[in-house]
Design a protein around this motif. Structure first.
Motif, PDB file in Angstrom:
ATOM      1  N   ALA A 131       0.924  -1.286   0.147  1.00  0.00           N
ATOM      2  CA  ALA A 131      -0.098  -0.159  -0.126  1.00  0.00           C
ATOM      3  C   ALA A 131       0.849   1.115   0.034  1.00  0.00           C
ATOM      4  O   ALA A 131       0.685   2.082  -0.672  1.00  0.00           O
ATOM      5  N   ALA A 161      -6.724   1.159  -2.979  1.00  0.00           N
ATOM      6  CA  ALA A 161      -5.950   0.260  -1.952  1.00  0.00           C
ATOM      7  C   ALA A 161      -6.791  -0.244  -0.721  1.00  0.00           C
ATOM      8  O   ALA A 161      -6.501  -1.288  -0.136  1.00  0.00           O
ATOM      9  N   SER A 169      -5.147  -0.834   3.775  1.00  0.00           N
ATOM     10  CA  SER A 169      -4.328   0.251   3.169  1.00  0.00           C
ATOM     11  C   SER A 169      -4.437   1.603   4.441  1.00  0.00           C
ATOM     12  O   SER A 169      -4.720   2.783   3.978  1.00  0.00           O
TER      13      SER A 169
END
Length: 221
Positions: A131, A161, A169
């Protein structure tokens, strides 16, 4: 722009970011009637949209890092002084905690909390590496080619993400630490946080090395 104003922008921007992340998580969980996917979707949309706005707001003042991993990447690229970078990180951590408390206050939650939401295991740490690697790459690449698009690109990347990483993320050490102080939908148990932060810092360092090399090669051809 004075250092004081830049630090104020970093602190306030990070505080608003955490208010968005935690507040939208609380709202999503309350409205989703137990459907975690719907709660996460609401959390995702609010965070991605909020990032675009916040970067536009504070970018002209401080660069809108809101993230010690981003500040580390900028330091490694020698685009900011070490002393200023350290002060940025302090402002980000303080702002992040204040933002969590603001979210709690808005939703009549206890101000002081410790998260009990465990997010453990190597897959989680690797997710944070990926991420953060992608986030730093997004920033470096768009700043080189289309700097005006960076706020939108960052917002879109984080939105994506949230869903393609197992960790949703976090990609931000200040966010990780602050979210450990919220026992809500967006929280992370303090014992889970060190692995996340390690993955984030490693992802930032590797991203700087890779994307600096990538674009340096492109310029010399």
């Amino acid at each position: 722009m004075t250092v004081g104003r830049r630090l104020a922008a970093e602190g306030m921007g990070t505080a608003l970011l955490l208010a968005i992340v935690v507040g939208s998580g609380i709202m999503g969980e309350r409205l989703a009637a137990g459907n975690v996917a719907i709660a996460l979707l609401g959390n995702t949309i609010a965070t991605g949209a909020g990032l675009v706005v916040l970067i536009h707001m504070f970018g002209p003042v401080s660069g809108a890092h809101f993230n010690p991993a981003v500040t580390l990447a900028v330091l490694l690229r020698r685009e900011i002084e070490w002393r200023t970078g350290l002060l940025y990180a302090v402002a980000q951590f303080v702002g992040a905690v204040l933002g969590v408390w603001a979210a709690h206050a808005m939703f009549a939650e206890p101000l002081l909390q410790i998260s009990t939401r465990f997010r453990d295991g190597p897959a989680q740490g690797f997710s944070e590496f990926v991420a953060t690697f992608g986030l730093i790459g997004t920033i470096i690449a768009t700043q080189r080619g289309r700097p005006e698009f960076t706020p939108v690109a960052v917002g879109l990347y984080i939105t994506a993400a949230y869903w393609f990483t197992a960790s949703t993320s976090f990609a931000n050490p200040a966010v990780t630490v602050a979210r450990s102080l919220s026992d809500t939908f967006a929280g992370i148990a303090p014992s889970s946080a060190p692995l996340f932060v390690a993955g984030q810092l490693a992802g930032a360092v590797v991203a700087v090395a890779f994307f600096t090399w990538l674009f340096r090669e492109a310029r010399t051809q």
